[in-house]
Design a protein around this motif. Structure first.
Motif, PDB file in Angstrom:
ATOM      1  N   GLY A  25      26.325  18.919   2.035  1.00 59.32           N
ATOM      2  CA  GLY A  25      25.205  18.101   1.593  1.00 59.32           C
ATOM      3  C   GLY A  25      23.943  18.292   2.403  1.00 59.32           C
ATOM      4  N   GLY A  26      23.885  19.394   3.179  1.00 61.00           N
ATOM      5  CA  GLY A  26      22.711  19.677   4.001  1.00 61.00           C
ATOM      6  C   GLY A  26      21.561  20.258   3.200  1.00 61.00           C
ATOM      7  N   LYS A  27      20.431  20.454   3.870  1.00 61.79           N
ATOM      8  CA  LYS A  27      19.228  20.960   3.201  1.00 61.79           C
ATOM      9  C   LYS A  27      18.777  22.305   3.768  1.00 61.79           C
ATOM     10  N   ASP A  28      19.567  22.874   4.684  1.00 59.06           N
ATOM     11  CA  ASP A  28      19.182  24.141   5.310  1.00 59.06           C
ATOM     12  C   ASP A  28      19.864  25.313   4.605  1.00 59.06           C
ATOM     13  N   ASN A  29      19.607  25.403   3.305  1.00 59.18           N
ATOM     14  CA  ASN A  29      20.177  26.483   2.502  1.00 59.18           C
ATOM     15  C   ASN A  29      19.147  26.860   1.442  1.00 59.18           C
ATOM     16  N   TYR A  30      19.434  27.929   0.736  1.00 60.49           N
ATOM     17  CA  TYR A  30      18.478  28.481  -0.229  1.00 60.49           C
ATOM     18  C   TYR A  30      19.122  28.553  -1.611  1.00 60.49           C
ATOM     19  N   PRO A  31      18.331  28.757  -2.657  1.00 60.06           N
ATOM     20  CA  PRO A  31      18.900  28.813  -4.000  1.00 60.06           C
ATOM     21  C   PRO A  31      20.050  29.806  -4.134  1.00 60.06           C
ATOM     22  N   VAL A  32      19.954  30.932  -3.443  1.00 58.72           N
ATOM     23  CA  VAL A  32      21.021  31.923  -3.540  1.00 58.72           C
ATOM     24  C   VAL A  32      22.333  31.381  -2.964  1.00 58.72           C
ATOM     25  N   ASP A  33      22.243  30.527  -1.934  1.00 59.44           N
ATOM     26  CA  ASP A  33      23.441  29.910  -1.349  1.00 59.44           C
ATOM     27  C   ASP A  33      24.019  28.855  -2.280  1.00 59.44           C
ATOM     28  N   GLU A  34      23.130  28.048  -2.860  1.00 62.39           N
ATOM     29  CA  GLU A  34      23.588  27.025  -3.798  1.00 62.39           C
ATOM     30  C   GLU A  34      24.230  27.666  -5.021  1.00 62.39           C
ATOM     31  N   GLU A  35      23.634  28.743  -5.512  1.00 67.94           N
ATOM     32  CA  GLU A  35      24.189  29.427  -6.686  1.00 67.94           C
ATOM     33  C   GLU A  35      25.607  29.914  -6.410  1.00 67.94           C
ATOM     34  N   ALA A  42      33.126  26.139  -9.241  1.00 68.90           N
ATOM     35  CA  ALA A  42      33.677  26.373 -10.579  1.00 68.90           C
ATOM     36  C   ALA A  42      35.108  26.909 -10.487  1.00 68.90           C
ATOM     37  N   ILE A  43      35.385  27.638  -9.407  1.00 70.32           N
ATOM     38  CA  ILE A  43      36.740  28.165  -9.193  1.00 70.32           C
ATOM     39  C   ILE A  43      37.653  27.079  -8.628  1.00 70.32           C
ATOM     40  N   ASP A  44      37.132  26.316  -7.645  1.00 74.99           N
ATOM     41  CA  ASP A  44      37.907  25.232  -7.043  1.00 74.99           C
ATOM     42  C   ASP A  44      36.936  24.113  -6.650  1.00 74.99           C
ATOM     43  N   PRO A  45      36.929  23.006  -7.409  1.00 73.10           N
ATOM     44  CA  PRO A  45      35.963  21.932  -7.161  1.00 73.10           C
ATOM     45  C   PRO A  45      36.123  21.252  -5.806  1.00 73.10           C
ATOM     46  N   ARG A  46      37.220  21.532  -5.088  1.00 67.84           N
ATOM     47  CA  ARG A  46      37.483  20.817  -3.842  1.00 67.84           C
ATOM     48  C   ARG A  46      36.903  21.527  -2.618  1.00 67.84           C
ATOM     49  N   GLU A 198      43.150  31.122  -7.750  1.00 69.60           N
ATOM     50  CA  GLU A 198      41.798  30.700  -7.402  1.00 69.60           C
ATOM     51  C   GLU A 198      41.279  31.498  -6.198  1.00 69.60           C
ATOM     52  N   SER A 199      42.170  31.740  -5.241  1.00 69.81           N
ATOM     53  CA  SER A 199      41.778  32.473  -4.037  1.00 69.81           C
ATOM     54  C   SER A 199      41.386  33.905  -4.361  1.00 69.81           C
ATOM     55  N   ALA A 200      42.140  34.545  -5.258  1.00 67.37           N
ATOM     56  CA  ALA A 200      41.821  35.918  -5.654  1.00 67.37           C
ATOM     57  C   ALA A 200      40.468  35.962  -6.350  1.00 67.37           C
ATOM     58  N   ALA A 201      40.206  34.978  -7.202  1.00 66.16           N
ATOM     59  CA  ALA A 201      38.919  34.928  -7.905  1.00 66.16           C
ATOM     60  C   ALA A 201      37.768  34.706  -6.924  1.00 66.16           C
ATOM     61  N   ALA A 202      37.958  33.809  -5.952  1.00 63.73           N
ATOM     62  CA  ALA A 202      36.910  33.531  -4.964  1.00 63.73           C
ATOM     63  C   ALA A 202      36.645  34.750  -4.094  1.00 63.73           C
ATOM     64  N   THR A 203      37.708  35.441  -3.717  1.00 66.53           N
ATOM     65  CA  THR A 203      37.569  36.640  -2.878  1.00 66.53           C
ATOM     66  C   THR A 203      36.743  37.697  -3.588  1.00 66.53           C
ATOM     67  N   GLU A 204      37.020  37.916  -4.863  1.00 65.85           N
ATOM     68  CA  GLU A 204      36.285  38.918  -5.631  1.00 65.85           C
ATOM     69  C   GLU A 204      34.826  38.513  -5.831  1.00 65.85           C
ATOM     70  N   ARG A 205      34.598  37.227  -6.109  1.00 69.54           N
ATOM     71  CA  ARG A 205      33.236  36.742  -6.337  1.00 69.54           C
ATOM     72  C   ARG A 205      32.388  36.904  -5.068  1.00 69.54           C
ATOM     73  N   LEU A 206      32.963  36.556  -3.932  1.00 68.31           N
ATOM     74  CA  LEU A 206      32.229  36.691  -2.669  1.00 68.31           C
ATOM     75  C   LEU A 206      32.025  38.157  -2.304  1.00 68.31           C
ATOM     76  N   LYS A 207      33.026  38.984  -2.581  1.00 70.65           N
ATOM     77  CA  LYS A 207      32.904  40.421  -2.293  1.00 70.65           C
ATOM     78  C   LYS A 207      31.721  41.013  -3.046  1.00 70.65           C
ATOM     79  N   SER A 208      31.517  40.568  -4.282  1.00 73.92           N
ATOM     80  CA  SER A 208      30.399  41.087  -5.088  1.00 73.92           C
ATOM     81  C   SER A 208      29.049  40.700  -4.483  1.00 73.92           C
ATOM     82  N   ALA A 209      29.053  39.655  -3.632  1.00 71.64           N
ATOM     83  CA  ALA A 209      27.821  39.218  -2.968  1.00 71.64           C
ATOM     84  C   ALA A 209      27.739  39.738  -1.535  1.00 71.64           C
TER      85      ALA A 209
END
Length: 267
Positions: A25-35, A42-46, A198-209
């Motif tokens: 809930g901090g404010k020291d981030n940018y749109p690319v981080d929020e995106e 979306a992969i894991d709401p928790r 969910e972990s496999a999906a998150a790993t791939e999504r982050l790898k693409s970034a």
């Protein structure tokens, strides 16, 4: 460290420290981080609950270590300041505690002044360095910490961003080798043990970034503590480590938190 340092912050791609700030809930981030953060949700709401659970573990472990007489802390992968910080928890127990914070994200450097509000009796300092360069960390830490006396090495939610190819276990061993007997390792780490899809999906999504996510099993996590005396209750899912030392995080009991925590003492 004094004044507001000039730093170059890359806002073209997400950074884990800024994403973590957004989760909290901090404010020291940018749109690319929020995106990217929203993609993780979306992969894991928790995910935000996991972030808060990790912070709560740091508070409990620090409180316990200070209660054991530890007066020196080396916190690597500090992240953007979020109250209370490690030094505030430690110095509440022991006003003379000395803390060195270390991170490689320029935005943390930009906010480092918030990490340096020590008690008069204690000391806090900030070191700009990467966990992959333990020699630089040790050299900087020596200016504040007495490495002939026990130190608590804090690695909270950090090493799941360091791959085996980068030698994650070896990095921890090299850092611990510089610390005397009676020092401690406090650590949390995400895992795919409970949420493989969910972990496999998150790993791939982050790898693409361009972000490495090296989720490790319980056995792989426990290896970080080889040769150390594990403090009860040993390796557990994060909220189960000495819950009596802090307040529960809202939502932490709504299903298992996919991460491990532990504290170990160097013999």
């Amino acid at each position: 460290m004094t004044g507001q340092p000039h730093v170059e912050i890359d806002t073209s791609k997400p950074h884990p420290a800024r994403m973590y700030d957004w989760y909290l809930g901090g404010k020291d981030n940018y749109p690319v981080d929020e995106e990217m953060g929203r993609q993780m949700l979306a992969i894991d709401p928790r995910v935000p609950v996991m972030a808060r659970v990790n912070r709560a573990f740091m508070h409990r472990a620090t409180r316990w270590l200070a209660g054991q007489g530890i007066r020196q802390f080396l916190d690597i992968g500090t992240g953007i300041p979020t109250q209370p910080n490690l030094h505030q928890v430690a110095q509440e127990v022991a006003a003379d505690a000395r803390v060195v914070y270390c991170d490689n994200d320029p935005i943390v450097l930009a906010h480092a002044a918030a990490l340096l509000r020590s008690t008069p009796e204690g000391v806090t300092e900030y070191l700009q360095a990467d966990v992959r360069d333990p020699a630089a960390i040790v050299e900087g830490a020596k200016k504040v910490l007495d490495l002939s006396r026990p130190v608590a090495l804090s690695l909270i939610a950090l090493l799941h961003f360091v791959s085996d190819e980068d030698g994650a276990h070896e990095l921890v061993n090299r850092l611990l080798a510089e610390l005397p007997s009676g020092s401690y390792l406090m650590m949390t780490h995400a895992t795919a043990d409970f949420t493989p899809e969910e972990s496999a999906a998150a790993t791939e999504r982050l790898k693409s970034a361009g972000i490495t996510l090296a989720l490790r099993s319980r056995t792989e996590f426990a290896r970080f503590f080889d040769g150390l005396d594990l403090i009860e209750p040993g390796v557990v899912v994060v909220p189960e480590w000495r819950p009596e030392l802090g307040e529960p995080v809202p939502g932490q009991d709504d299903g298992i938190i996919p991460g491990y925590g532990a504290v170990g003492r160097k013999l």
